[in-house]
Design a protein around this motif. Structure first.
Motif, PDB file in Angstrom:
ATOM      1  N   LEU A  87       0.835  -1.197   0.000  1.00 42.92           N
ATOM      2  CA  LEU A  87       0.000   0.000   0.000  1.00 42.92           C
ATOM      3  C   LEU A  87       0.872   1.249   0.000  1.00 42.92           C
ATOM      4  CD1 LEU A  87      -2.759  -0.885   2.645  1.00 42.92           C
ATOM      5  CD2 LEU A  87      -2.799  -1.256   0.165  1.00 42.92           C
ATOM      6  N   VAL A  88       0.365   2.318  -0.602  1.00 52.21           N
ATOM      7  CA  VAL A  88       1.066   3.591  -0.582  1.00 52.21           C
ATOM      8  C   VAL A  88       0.943   4.199   0.820  1.00 52.21           C
ATOM      9  CG1 VAL A  88       1.137   5.941  -1.514  1.00 52.21           C
ATOM     10  CG2 VAL A  88       0.667   3.998  -3.037  1.00 52.21           C
ATOM     11  N   THR A  89       2.059   4.607   1.400  1.00 50.62           N
ATOM     12  CA  THR A  89       2.047   5.298   2.690  1.00 50.62           C
ATOM     13  C   THR A  89       1.767   6.768   2.395  1.00 50.62           C
ATOM     14  OG1 THR A  89       3.721   3.734   3.463  1.00 50.62           O
ATOM     15  CG2 THR A  89       3.321   5.687   4.827  1.00 50.62           C
ATOM     16  N   GLY A  90       0.485   7.155   2.511  1.00 51.65           N
ATOM     17  CA  GLY A  90       0.055   8.430   1.966  1.00 51.65           C
ATOM     18  C   GLY A  90       0.243   9.636   2.854  1.00 51.65           C
ATOM     19  N   SER A 101       7.367  -1.438   0.204  1.00 56.50           N
ATOM     20  CA  SER A 101       7.864  -2.777  -0.107  1.00 56.50           C
ATOM     21  C   SER A 101       7.827  -3.715   1.097  1.00 56.50           C
ATOM     22  CB  SER A 101       9.293  -2.691  -0.642  1.00 56.50           C
ATOM     23  OG  SER A 101      10.147  -2.099   0.323  1.00 56.50           O
ATOM     24  N   ALA A 102       7.715  -3.144   2.295  1.00 53.07           N
ATOM     25  CA  ALA A 102       7.714  -3.959   3.516  1.00 53.07           C
ATOM     26  C   ALA A 102       6.895  -3.261   4.585  1.00 53.07           C
ATOM     27  CB  ALA A 102       9.145  -4.172   4.006  1.00 53.07           C
ATOM     28  N   ASP A 103       6.462  -4.024   5.562  1.00 56.23           N
ATOM     29  CA  ASP A 103       5.733  -3.463   6.696  1.00 56.23           C
ATOM     30  C   ASP A 103       6.668  -2.659   7.588  1.00 56.23           C
ATOM     31  OD1 ASP A 103       3.338  -4.719   5.976  1.00 56.23           O
ATOM     32  OD2 ASP A 103       3.765  -6.489   7.212  1.00 56.23           O
ATOM     33  N   GLY A 104       6.153  -1.570   8.172  1.00 57.92           N
ATOM     34  CA  GLY A 104       6.859  -0.912   9.257  1.00 57.92           C
ATOM     35  C   GLY A 104       6.912  -1.815  10.476  1.00 57.92           C
ATOM     36  N   GLU A 105       7.737  -1.457  11.448  1.00 54.80           N
ATOM     37  CA  GLU A 105       7.989  -2.343  12.584  1.00 54.80           C
ATOM     38  C   GLU A 105       6.738  -2.643  13.383  1.00 54.80           C
ATOM     39  OE1 GLU A 105      10.200  -4.836  15.117  1.00 54.80           O
ATOM     40  OE2 GLU A 105      10.536  -4.075  13.080  1.00 54.80           O
ATOM     41  N   SER A 198       8.308   1.410  18.685  1.00 52.50           N
ATOM     42  CA  SER A 198       9.244   1.700  17.609  1.00 52.50           C
ATOM     43  C   SER A 198       8.632   2.592  16.532  1.00 52.50           C
ATOM     44  CB  SER A 198       9.715   0.393  16.970  1.00 52.50           C
ATOM     45  OG  SER A 198      10.580   0.650  15.880  1.00 52.50           O
ATOM     46  N   SER A 199       9.471   3.467  15.974  1.00 52.92           N
ATOM     47  CA  SER A 199       9.107   4.271  14.811  1.00 52.92           C
ATOM     48  C   SER A 199       9.682   3.689  13.521  1.00 52.92           C
ATOM     49  CB  SER A 199       9.627   5.707  14.980  1.00 52.92           C
ATOM     50  OG  SER A 199       9.047   6.327  16.099  1.00 52.92           O
ATOM     51  N   ALA A 200      10.420   2.606  13.599  1.00 58.34           N
ATOM     52  CA  ALA A 200      11.099   2.033  12.437  1.00 58.34           C
ATOM     53  C   ALA A 200      10.094   1.685  11.326  1.00 58.34           C
ATOM     54  CB  ALA A 200      11.873   0.785  12.866  1.00 58.34           C
ATOM     55  N   PRO A 201      10.496   1.931  10.075  1.00 62.67           N
ATOM     56  CA  PRO A 201      11.856   2.200   9.610  1.00 62.67           C
ATOM     57  C   PRO A 201      12.324   3.645   9.805  1.00 62.67           C
ATOM     58  CG  PRO A 201      10.372   2.190   7.743  1.00 62.67           C
ATOM     59  CD  PRO A 201       9.557   1.782   8.945  1.00 62.67           C
TER      60      PRO A 201
END
Length: 468
Positions: A87-90, A101-105, A198-201
């Motif tokens: 999904l687009v991180t809008g 391309s990958a899930d956030g933490e 966590s805020s990663a990435p």
């Protein structure tokens, strides 16, 4: 399974584990609720039809004796500032167009525990405003009254949880953006200690101000989610000290006799609470006294952090805007904030250092004498929707400032604070109070919030829009 729309996250997970329902049934129900209600609410940015296949796979894993964890099979929603693979991180606007391309933490940890992401939720661009409205995606509305805002910036999440679409949605809080929607939507929202989640990435969320966390209808549901998502990753700038107990365990025990400071003073020297809000805070103080706590009404001496907060906010927005793919698509209001942020950029180091010093002194003074601070979350119940879209950047700032004036100081200091439902006004709009604790006091706030929930239940009230 009776009333899946308003069953708790804890109950849904138990029923899946016990074979009383399936993940596919819960996900089908959540997607049907989105289809039925979101035309009016506009709470969702993206809906994931593949959630059905994921639910079926989780049902097969459970049947084979391979449960993933505490959230196995339950549907959840994610604020669209979080990466969800595919999904687009809008960030509430049109600045990005390439799917993550990958899930956030946080999303990764939720999935590892068995949760199914049914969609991502609306927010104002970059979470700047406490109203969930954008030029790109229109107005998100409050299920208690469609003419009202669900607040922001996690307003899509708040509306989705209040409407019974999902039992839990992830929000983010850089100035009140978990607690404000919790207040206006009549649900529970805890901002955790800085560095707890966590805020990663990303290295951080709005620099020192922001954190991620859930909005839920029950205290135990938020506690369970924090038990799943807490803990820093390698990329994180901030790291909180480990808690001595699970928050789900804390939600099930008595808090003990506490010293409670009740205050109606505005920490940002802004709007006083209206009569309904002030009455809700004092009624909660009376309830706490009846439960055996020592309640004192007095106003602490707040340091003046208005400039420091604005500097840090601007720096966080500037970081996020610099990373989008199409800066030419940013809203005019966002451009105004960025122009101001650029002018204030040289003050960034000063803002963080001076805030840290003021926080150390203030928190030591107040929480040396008291265990908990009881105060408003918002100065009013839900305000009318649609005003943000008619406003310039400076006009929007004037509308926004008082809404977050009771919450933003705790982002500057970094300590935990929770918005707890506290009844309804004469128009049927939710009211709330805010409980604030010292550093690393999430167990205390969860335990006390659960005690209030047991004494004054709120989850049995539902918006008419969302009734089954």
């Amino acid at each position: 399974m009776p009333e899946p729309s308003f069953s708790s996250l804890v109950e849904q997970a138990r029923r899946v584990a016990d074979g009383e329902t399936t993940s596919r049934a819960l996900v089908d129900h959540a997607l049907a609720r989105i289809a039925a209600l979101d035309v009016e609410l506009n709470a969702f940015a993206h809906v994931r039809d593949q959630a059905r296949e994921e639910a079926e796979a989780l049902d097969a894993e459970l049947a084979a004796g391979r449960p993933r964890g505490a959230l196995h099979g339950v549907p959840v929603a994610i604020k669209e500032e979080n990466d969800v693979a595919g999904l687009v991180t809008g960030f509430g606007g049109r600045g990005n167009s390439t799917p993550a391309s990958a899930d956030g933490e946080v999303v990764r940890r939720l999935r590892a525990a068995g949760a199914v992401v049914v969609g991502t939720t609306r927010m104002p661009e970059f979470g700047i405003w406490p109203f969930t409205e954008s030029d790109a995606h229109g107005i998100t509305r409050n299920p208690w009254d469609l003419s009202r805002s669900p607040a922001g910036s996690s307003g899509g999440t708040g509306a989705a949880v209040a409407a019974g679409i999902v039992a839990m949605g992830i929000g983010g809080d850089g100035g009140g953006s978990i607690r404000l929607p919790a207040s206006w939507c009549g649900v529970f929202g805890l901002k955790p200690q800085r560095g707890r989640v966590s805020s990663a990435p990303a290295r951080d969320l709005w620099r020192a101000l922001g954190t991620r966390g859930p909005l839920t209808r029950t205290v135990a549901d938020s506690a369970l989610v924090y038990d799943v998502i807490s803990g820093a990753a390698d990329a994180d700038r901030y790291r909180a000290a480990p808690l001595p107990e699970s928050l789900l365990a804390a939600s099930a025990r008595e808090p003990g006799r506490l010293r409670v400071l009740l205050s109606l003073a505005n920490p940002m020297r802004d709007a006083e609470p209206d009569a309904d809000t002030a009455a809700a805070v004092r009624a909660t103080g009376e309830l706490l006294a009846s439960l055996g706590h020592e309640v004192t009404e007095a106003d602490p001496r707040y340091p003046d952090l208005r400039i420091a907060f604005q500097v840090q906010l601007g720096g966080g927005v500037r970081d996020e805007a610099a990373a989008v793919e199409h800066r030419d698509r940013l809203e005019p209001r966002t451009r105004t904030v960025l122009r101001i942020a650029r002018a204030l950029a040289p003050l960034g180091g000063w803002a963080e250092r001076s805030s840290a010093r003021a926080g150390d002194e203030f928190l030591a003074r107040v929480f040396g004498a008291y265990d908990v601070l009881l105060m408003p979350t918002t100065p009013t119940a839900a305000q009318p929707a649609g005003r943000l879209l008619a406003a310039s950047g400076l006009e929007a700032a004037e509308l926004a400032r008082p809404v977050a004036s009771f919450t933003s100081i705790w982002n500057v200091f970094g300590n935990p604070a929770a918005s707890v439902p506290a009844g309804f006004d004469a128009a049927g709009l939710p009211l709330a109070v805010q409980l604030v604790g010292p550093a690393d006091s999430e167990p205390l706030l969860v335990s006390l919030s659960a005690q209030l929930e047991a004494a004054r239940p709120w989850a049995d009230r539902r918006p008419a829009l969302a009734a089954d």
